[in-house]
Design an enzyme around this catalytic site. Structure first.
Site, short mmCIF file in Angstrom:
data_model
loop_
_atom_site.label_atom_id
_atom_site.label_comp_id
_atom_site.label_asym_id
_atom_site.label_seq_id
_atom_site.Cartn_x
_atom_site.Cartn_y
_atom_site.Cartn_z
CB ILE A 666 -0.93 0.03 1.23
CG1 ILE A 666 -0.12 -0.08 2.53
CG2 ILE A 666 -1.98 -1.07 1.15
CD1 ILE A 666 -0.97 0.09 3.78
N GLY A 669 8.53 3.80 -0.24
CA GLY A 669 9.32 4.95 0.18
C GLY A 669 10.78 4.68 0.06
CG ASP A 790 11.07 13.15 6.97
OD1 ASP A 790 10.88 14.19 6.30
OD2 ASP A 790 11.09 12.02 6.48
#
Length: 958
Positions: A666, A669, A790
């Site tokens: 799904i 990265g 991040d």
């Protein structure tokens, strides 16, 4: 009103109660030369028959309720020398027929709703005009160059309009002008050099525009100048020495620009009438001129948010007319004891965040009108003088982070108007006396002192109190149950004291509390079940006490973090603690003692095991094919999800994903892939798989990310932070198992087709609030603090009800106070703080910047990079973007917000802009942001939502 007076020359009906429309019959009074209908209740339109009054010279309809547009027939009154239509509701553009009014001397159209540009043909025909007042309208476009033809003009007021473009250089031809006000427009570019030839000018108002360039030495030629205000622009460079030649100067204001350098050493020496002076929010440095206020006329003096150093000018002591002083956020030094004298008109004094030493003078007690005194963040010592406690008008007293000593000043209880009292981080001793008369108190911070004795029971009588911090003292006794009767809605921190006894169940009445901390005390008994119903809590801590019994079930404790309960050997139940044993007697007590010994040992063994496993796989990852062969091999990893709360195995995940088949993927990265796994129990989890064998370089990076995420998330629990179920390392890969969130990332919700209609303004504001609390928790309530590094729109996941979860802690860093915290650059492009371009030192302000970008992006519906770059680089785009209307900047896919939603959106945008300031020290903390977004009533809009500009919002959070 009769109209059969054709010979009537003067009609005065001012300051009465006449109402209704001005009748058309007024035109029959053909002999009128003067007509004044001022300050009445006339409404409707100006009759067109006005054009029949050919002899009219003086017309004044000011102060009524006239609407509609200015009739073109007014241009037929060619003998008019005085025309005033101010303070009405007139709209539309100026009719070109007014160019026929060539005899005009005074024209006043202020405080209406007039629009459109000013036609050059109008100005070119008004060559004899002396006064133009167009302020407080909605005129737009450029100021025509023909303005320079008005060589007789003495007064030009164009402020509070929407004029754009540069100040025309032709303005230098208006040598007769004495008063000029172009403030609060959208003017850009440098101030033309011809401007400085206007040597008769006495007042110059250019503030709240987007003007750039420098202030040249030629300003010294304006020897009649008494007022110069160019605040809130983009001016840069140093102030020229010639400003010291302005001997008639009474007011000089350049705050919120980009000016730098030192203030000329003799500034103020020759200006004895100088009463208003502001250098705030620039980059000035050096010492203030010694004779800055040589005439002792100074009333308002603000130089905050600069880099000034050295002592304060001695002349300040004799400025008895001072009303407002702001010196905060500089590097001033010197002894504060005698820096000020007696200032009976002084209302505000801000000395915070400097390096002042010395003691407070008793003279402060003579400054009887002070309402706001802030001196926190210095090195001021000694005791608080009793004279200070005579300031009956004092509302805000901040003396925190100094070196004050002595006992709690009892007289503070007499300051009945006080709503904020901060004495934190000093050396105060003794007991906290009764201060029940402080009925208006909202914030009380006495933390980090040496107070002893008990918590006064009357703390519960403060019905306005929102924040109470008594942490890090030596308070003893029990927590008064009366505290639960207060209205605390943000903070209750009693940690690091010597408190004992039970936690009062009455505290459960604090249903709006956000942060609750009673850790590091000697509290005993059970945690009251009523506490579990305090659903507003974002952070709570009961650790390191003597609490016993089961942790209450349900409510906020459904996902309770284990670190909130450590150091209580008698606690059992949830949060990863040992299960409660229902049997009683001596054997049960022995078991508790045994568990209290074994649990820490087992925990230590588990940590050692994890480290050992990681080291094994670092050295020799086993081949995939060998590990998946045979049932015996399969069983070897059936229990390898290393987390005590987990009720499933790695083998179940393998089966649920058909050995991580692509159809279950799904997300992808830089550190691997994410799979959706629906287990036999019906539970759905998300599994991040980090490959270790893609190249020789990647494993170390992946492993470090893997270890960071484990280290962070196993110690973090917050409703707005993703929950890590477990982790393991198998088959040449590493796996992290999380809760599964159906809606996916915030980026998908914001930019995807699905669900966009549901992402309304209220939901977006709630998302920003949730993330603010998550980051505030990481920065302030974790030990050591955690910097995410991040924060981006793709690292925020959404629950079904759009509640946000901060995720992806692979680059997170634990901030140690004993470490310099230098690191390699990490984060997503477009969200990293600008200082990371020249330094790699990690601070929480890096997260603040990223949060600001994300907050703006959520409300704009697009990344704010272009706008932020313009704001930070003083480019031409800056002049366009900073003056863009907010309604044009926010997401155009939604209808503009209204009412309270509009106020909330404006506040979030202003917070976002404050968080993205280029200088880290000027950004707010996440604790401040979280508190403001949750606890603060949104400010009323100073003007309609549709008229607010980005430039104005950058000033909301100065």
């Amino acid at each position: 009103m009769p109209y059969n007076f054709p010979n009537l020359k003067h009609l005065y009906l001012g300051v009465n109660n006449f109402s209704g429309p001005i009748p058309e019959g007024i035109g029959s009074m053909s002999g009128l030369e003067t007509m004044e209908l001022i300050t009445n209740f006339f409404e409707g339109k100006i009759p067109s028959s006005i054009g029949q009054l050919k002899k009219l010279q003086h017309l004044d309809f000011s102060g009524n309720f006239l609407n509609s547009s200015i009739p073109s027939e007014l241009g037929d009154c060619t003998n008019l020398t005085f025309l005033a239509l101010a303070l009405n509701k007139l709209s539309g553009a100026l009719p070109l027929s007014l160019s026929k009014l060539t005899n005009l001397v005074n024209l006043g159209l202020s405080d209406n709703q007039l629009t459109g540009p000013i036609s050059p043909s109008l100005l070119s025909n008004w060559t004899g005009i002396v006064s133009i007042q167009f302020q407080n309208n909605s005129f737009s476009g450029n100021i025509p160059a023909e303005i320079g033809m008005l060589t007789n003009l003495d007064l030009l007021f164009l402020y509070k309009n929407n004029f754009t473009g540069p100040i025309p250089s032709e303005i230098g031809n208006m040598q007769a002008m004495t008063n000029l006000d172009l403030s609060s427009n959208r003017l850009s570019g440098p101030i033309p050099m011809s401007f400085w030839n206007l040597t008769n000018l006495m007042s110059i108002q250019l503030f709240s525009n987007n003007l750039s360039g420098t202030i040249p030495p030629e300003i010294g030629n304006m020897t009649l100048l008494s007022v110069f205000d160019a605040n809130t622009n983009q001016l840069e460079g140093e102030l020229p020495d010639t400003i010291s030649l302005l001997t008639k100067l009474q007011s000089f204001s350049v705050f919120t620009n980009k000016l730098s350098g030192t203030i000329p050493s003799d500034f103020g020496k020759n200006s004895p009438g100088l009463g208003y002076l502001s250098f705030s929010n620039n980059s000035f440095s050096g010492e203030l001129p010694p004779e800055l206020c040589s005439g002792f006329s100074l009333q308002q003096f603000t130089v905050n948010i600069n880099n000034f150093t050295g002592p304060l000018p001695a002349c300040l002591r004799n400025c008895t007319a001072l009303t407002r002083v702001r010196l905060d956020k500089n590097q001033f030094t010197g002894n504060i004891t005698n820096a000020f004298g007696v200032h009976p008109s002084l209302e505000e004094i801000y000395l915070s965040h400097n390096k002042f030493v010395g003691e407070l003078s008793p003279d402060w007690g003579e400054c009887i009108n002070i309402t706001d005194m802030r001196m926190d963040g210095n090195r001021i010592s000694g005791q608080i003088p009793p004279e200070l406690l005579k300031l009956a008008n004092l509302q805000y007293l901040a003396l925190g982070s100094n070196e004050f000593s002595g006992e709690f000043p009892v007289g503070i209880g007499n300051l009945s108007l006080l709503f904020t009292l901060n004495l934190s981080r000093n050396h105060f001793t003794g007991t906290i006396p009764q201060i029940h008369r402080l009925t208006k108190l909202e914030t009380l911070d006495l933390s980090d002192n040496n107070f002893t004795g008990v918590i006064p029971a009357e703390a519960g009588t403060f019905l306005r109190l929102t924040s109470l911090n008594l942490s890090h003292n030596k308070l003893s006794g029990e927590i008064p149950a009366e505290v639960g009767n207060s209205k605390l809605s943000y903070l209750l921190d009693l940690s690091s004291n010597l408190l004992s006894g039970d936690i009062p169940s009455n505290l459960g009445k604090l249903t709006q509390l956000v942060i609750f901390n009673v850790s590091h005390n000697n509290l005993s008994g059970k945690i009251p079940s009523a506490v579990s119903d305090m659903l507003s809590l974002d952070s709570y801590d009961f650790s390191f006490n003597n609490l016993t019994g089961p942790i209450p079930t349900g409510g906020i404790f459904q996902t309770a973090p284990a670190n909130a309960f450590v150091g209580n050997s008698g606690l059992c139940g949830g949060a990863g603690l040992t299960a409660c044993n229902s049997s009683g007697g001596k054997s049960n007590k022995n078991k508790k003692v045994l568990i209290g010994v074994l649990v820490p040992i087992c925990g230590l063994l588990m940590i050692v095991t994890v480290i050992a496993m990681i080291l094994i796989f670092r050295k020799k990852p086993e081949p995939h094919d060998e590990e998946t062969k045979g049932s015996k091999k399969s069983e070897s990893f059936d229990s390898n999800i290393w987390e005590r709360e987990v009720k499933f195995t790695f083998g179940e995940i393998v089966k649920a994903t058909e050995d991580f088949d692509e159809k279950y993927c799904i997300g992808k990265g830089g550190f691997g892939r994410v799979y959706k796994a629906e287990l036999l129990s019906g539970q759905i989890v998300a599994v991040k798989k980090l490959n270790m064998s893609d190249s020789s370089d990647i494993p170390a990076i992946n492993r470090q990310s893997f270890e960071n995420e484990i280290r962070t998330l196993t110690h973090v629990r917050h409703r707005n932070i993703i929950k890590l179920f477990g982790f393991c390392s198998r088959r040449g890969s590493m796996f992290l198992v999380y809760e599964y969130l159906e809606r996916g990332s915030l980026g998908k919700a914001l930019y995807g087709v699905e669900g966009n209609a549901e992402l309304d303004w209220a939901t977006r504001v709630r998302i920003v609030q949730g993330l603010a609390h998550a980051l505030s928790y990481l920065h302030n309530d974790c030990s050591p603090p955690v910097v995410h590094r991040d924060v981006s729109i793709n690292n925020v996941l959404l629950e079904w009800d759009f509640e946000p979860r901060l995720s992806d802690f692979g680059t997170a860093r634990l901030l140690s106070p004993d470490s310099s915290n230098w690191t390699s650059v990490a984060g997503s492009y477009g969200y990293m703080a600008p200082e990371l371009a020249y330094t790699m030192k990690v601070t929480d302000k890096c997260d603040v910047y990223s949060f600001g970008v994300l907050a703006l992006e959520v409300l704009m519906g697009r990344h704010p990079g272009e706008m932020l770059e313009a704001l930070q680089e003083s480019s031409k785009t800056l002049q366009d973007n900073t003056e863009m209307l907010l309604k044009d900047v926010i997401d155009q896919r939604l209808e503009p917000p209204a009412g309270e939603l509009a106020e909330a959106v404006v506040f979030v945008v202003s917070i976002g802009l404050a968080c993205t300031r280029s200088r880290p020290e000027l950004r707010p903390t996440m604790r401040f942001v979280a508190q403001e977004l949750s606890a603060r009533t949104q400010p009323y809009l100073s003007e309609p939502f549709g008229m607010l500009t980005i430039n104005k919002l950058t000033g909301l959070q100065k």
